[in-house]
Structures are given as structure tokens and as C-alpha cells.
Design a protein around this motif. Structure first.
Motif, PDB file in Angstrom:
ATOM      1  N   THR A  41       0.752  -1.228   0.094  1.00 51.41           N
ATOM      2  CA  THR A  41      -0.078   0.019   0.072  1.00 51.41           C
ATOM      3  C   THR A  41       0.986   1.220  -0.170  1.00 51.41           C
ATOM      4  O   THR A  41       2.015   1.079   0.236  1.00 51.41           O
ATOM      5  CB  THR A  41      -0.960   0.136   1.142  1.00 51.41           C
ATOM      6  OG1 THR A  41      -0.204   0.083   2.374  1.00 51.41           O
ATOM      7  CG2 THR A  41      -1.768  -1.047   1.365  1.00 51.41           C
ATOM      8  N   MET A  51       2.273   4.757   1.450  1.00 52.71           N
ATOM      9  CA  MET A  51       2.421   5.245   2.665  1.00 52.71           C
ATOM     10  C   MET A  51       1.634   6.490   2.744  1.00 52.71           C
ATOM     11  O   MET A  51       1.164   7.226   1.872  1.00 52.71           O
ATOM     12  CB  MET A  51       4.135   5.832   2.844  1.00 52.71           C
ATOM     13  CG  MET A  51       4.723   4.672   2.812  1.00 52.71           C
ATOM     14  SD  MET A  51       6.663   5.087   2.682  1.00 52.71           S
ATOM     15  CE  MET A  51       6.453   5.887   4.419  1.00 52.71           C
ATOM     16  N   LYS A  52       1.139   6.811   3.894  1.00 52.54           N
ATOM     17  CA  LYS A  52       0.499   8.051   4.274  1.00 52.54           C
ATOM     18  C   LYS A  52       1.094   9.097   4.480  1.00 52.54           C
ATOM     19  O   LYS A  52       2.522   9.030   4.529  1.00 52.54           O
ATOM     20  CB  LYS A  52      -0.355   7.611   5.720  1.00 52.54           C
ATOM     21  CG  LYS A  52      -1.288   6.659   5.635  1.00 52.54           C
ATOM     22  CD  LYS A  52      -1.735   6.144   7.051  1.00 52.54           C
ATOM     23  CE  LYS A  52      -2.746   5.117   7.179  1.00 52.54           C
ATOM     24  NZ  LYS A  52      -1.877   3.797   6.880  1.00 52.54           N
ATOM     25  N   GLY A  54       3.619  11.789   6.142  1.00 52.09           N
ATOM     26  CA  GLY A  54       4.187  11.761   7.324  1.00 52.09           C
ATOM     27  C   GLY A  54       4.533  10.535   7.848  1.00 52.09           C
ATOM     28  O   GLY A  54       5.245  10.673   9.038  1.00 52.09           O
ATOM     29  N   GLU A  55       4.255   9.341   7.294  1.00 54.04           N
ATOM     30  CA  GLU A  55       4.682   8.052   7.799  1.00 54.04           C
ATOM     31  C   GLU A  55       6.138   7.913   7.446  1.00 54.04           C
ATOM     32  O   GLU A  55       6.608   8.129   6.431  1.00 54.04           O
ATOM     33  CB  GLU A  55       3.647   7.113   7.099  1.00 54.04           C
ATOM     34  CG  GLU A  55       3.723   5.543   7.712  1.00 54.04           C
ATOM     35  CD  GLU A  55       2.929   4.708   7.010  1.00 54.04           C
ATOM     36  OE1 GLU A  55       2.761   3.614   7.596  1.00 54.04           O
ATOM     37  OE2 GLU A  55       2.539   4.874   5.905  1.00 54.04           O
ATOM     38  N   VAL A  56       6.617   7.103   8.567  1.00 56.76           N
ATOM     39  CA  VAL A  56       8.009   6.778   8.321  1.00 56.76           C
ATOM     40  C   VAL A  56       8.133   5.253   8.350  1.00 56.76           C
ATOM     41  O   VAL A  56       7.518   4.756   9.195  1.00 56.76           O
ATOM     42  CB  VAL A  56       8.696   7.326   9.650  1.00 56.76           C
ATOM     43  CG1 VAL A  56      10.431   6.874   9.572  1.00 56.76           C
ATOM     44  CG2 VAL A  56       8.939   8.962   9.706  1.00 56.76           C
ATOM     45  N   MET A  57       9.033   4.692   7.405  1.00 56.82           N
ATOM     46  CA  MET A  57       9.136   3.297   7.356  1.00 56.82           C
ATOM     47  C   MET A  57      10.576   2.891   7.619  1.00 56.82           C
ATOM     48  O   MET A  57      11.680   3.748   6.808  1.00 56.82           O
ATOM     49  CB  MET A  57       8.568   2.755   6.040  1.00 56.82           C
ATOM     50  CG  MET A  57       8.824   1.334   5.665  1.00 56.82           C
ATOM     51  SD  MET A  57       8.283   0.628   4.352  1.00 56.82           S
ATOM     52  CE  MET A  57       6.383   0.884   4.487  1.00 56.82           C
ATOM     53  N   THR A 115       6.580   0.850  10.977  1.00 60.83           N
ATOM     54  CA  THR A 115       6.322   2.043  10.450  1.00 60.83           C
ATOM     55  C   THR A 115       5.976   2.717  11.714  1.00 60.83           C
ATOM     56  O   THR A 115       5.450   2.321  12.726  1.00 60.83           O
ATOM     57  CB  THR A 115       5.246   2.218   9.624  1.00 60.83           C
ATOM     58  OG1 THR A 115       4.177   1.386  10.226  1.00 60.83           O
ATOM     59  CG2 THR A 115       5.542   1.274   8.126  1.00 60.83           C
ATOM     60  N   MET A 116       5.852   3.951  11.544  1.00 61.48           N
ATOM     61  CA  MET A 116       5.538   5.072  12.441  1.00 61.48           C
ATOM     62  C   MET A 116       4.866   6.253  12.146  1.00 61.48           C
ATOM     63  O   MET A 116       5.387   6.554  11.028  1.00 61.48           O
ATOM     64  CB  MET A 116       6.392   5.192  13.643  1.00 61.48           C
ATOM     65  CG  MET A 116       7.621   6.031  13.249  1.00 61.48           C
ATOM     66  SD  MET A 116       8.819   6.337  14.403  1.00 61.48           S
ATOM     67  CE  MET A 116       8.549   7.935  15.178  1.00 61.48           C
ATOM     68  N   MET A 117       4.016   7.115  12.900  1.00 60.01           N
ATOM     69  CA  MET A 117       3.694   8.228  12.327  1.00 60.01           C
ATOM     70  C   MET A 117       4.201   9.357  13.560  1.00 60.01           C
ATOM     71  O   MET A 117       3.856   9.403  14.790  1.00 60.01           O
ATOM     72  CB  MET A 117       2.223   8.410  12.576  1.00 60.01           C
ATOM     73  CG  MET A 117       1.541   7.551  11.595  1.00 60.01           C
ATOM     74  SD  MET A 117       1.641   8.270   9.948  1.00 60.01           S
ATOM     75  CE  MET A 117       0.670   9.696   9.868  1.00 60.01           C
ATOM     76  N   ASP A 146       5.462  12.780  15.712  1.00 59.99           N
ATOM     77  CA  ASP A 146       4.789  13.928  15.975  1.00 59.99           C
ATOM     78  C   ASP A 146       5.327  15.066  15.135  1.00 59.99           C
ATOM     79  O   ASP A 146       6.458  14.694  14.413  1.00 59.99           O
ATOM     80  CB  ASP A 146       4.836  14.269  17.243  1.00 59.99           C
ATOM     81  CG  ASP A 146       6.151  14.449  18.083  1.00 59.99           C
ATOM     82  OD1 ASP A 146       7.070  14.610  17.146  1.00 59.99           O
ATOM     83  OD2 ASP A 146       6.293  14.347  19.045  1.00 59.99           O
ATOM     84  N   GLY A 171       8.737  14.752  13.259  1.00 65.58           N
ATOM     85  CA  GLY A 171       8.819  14.620  11.637  1.00 65.58           C
ATOM     86  C   GLY A 171       9.520  15.832  10.952  1.00 65.58           C
ATOM     87  O   GLY A 171      10.319  15.644  10.080  1.00 65.58           O
TER      88      GLY A 171
END
Length: 99
Positions: free
Chosen positions: A30, A32-33, A35-38, A48-50, A52, A56
Motif C-alpha cells: 500500500t 504510505m500515508k 508523514g509516515e516513516v518506514m 512504520t510509525m507516525m 509527531d 517529523g
């Protein structure tokens, strides 16, 4: 008659469950959204993480934009490798896979 109905229902449940397990085993790719980090580790596992806004912004200072299609794969033991996609042929294969 009831046993036939039960057999048909059990068969349908089994088919739907096997399809769901097969999709889960294959994994889905899929996008990535925002601001998402992989993170991809050498042993092939990913996370993955979102972050703050502050975290960011700090990460964006270290980030470089991706200029072309990138490919990664794992070997039989699960070790992760990045494939050189700098040639036109490799780029075409990469883009074809990403479609």
C-alpha cells in the motif's frame, strides 16, 4: 438434507478463510500515508510509525527525495537487499512491478 446444508456452509467458510489467509501470507503493498516513516532492517523485517510534528520536522532535515523507482528483496534466509535500478532497463522493470 441438513447435513448437505452444513457441508456446503462449512465449505464456503473454509474457502473464504483460506482466501483471507492466502492474502495475509502474501502481504499487500500500500502507499504510505503523509508523514509516515518506514524502517527496513537488514534481516528483512519492517516497521512504520507516525511521528509527531517536531520529530517529523527533524527527520525531514535528514531526508532526501527519491528520484527514481527503488527495489528491495530478501534472500532465502530473509536478509534484505537493495537492487541497483540505475539503468534504464532496471528502471523499466521497477516501474512495471510498481504498477
Amino acid at each position: 438434507m441438513n447435513s448437505i446444508k452444513l457441508a456446503v456452509i462449512a465449505g464456503l467458510v473454509g474457502l473464504s478463510a483460506s482466501q483471507a489467509l492466502a492474502e495475509d501470507a502474501m502481504g499487500t503493498m500500500t502507499m504510505m500515508k503523509g508523514g509516515e516513516v518506514m524502517a527496513i532492517m537488514p534481516d528483512g523485517h519492517m516497521g512504520t510509525m507516525m511521528p509527531d510534528a517536531k520529530m517529523g520536522a527533524e527527520m525531514m532535515k535528514m531526508a532526501k527525495p527519491i528520484k527514481h523507482c527503488m527495489m528491495m528483496m530478501t534472500d532465502a534466509k530473509g536478509k534484505a537487499f537493495m537492487i541497483d535500478t540505475s539503468t534504464k532497463k532496471a528502471q523499466a522493470e521497477c516501474e512495471k512491478m510498481a504498477m
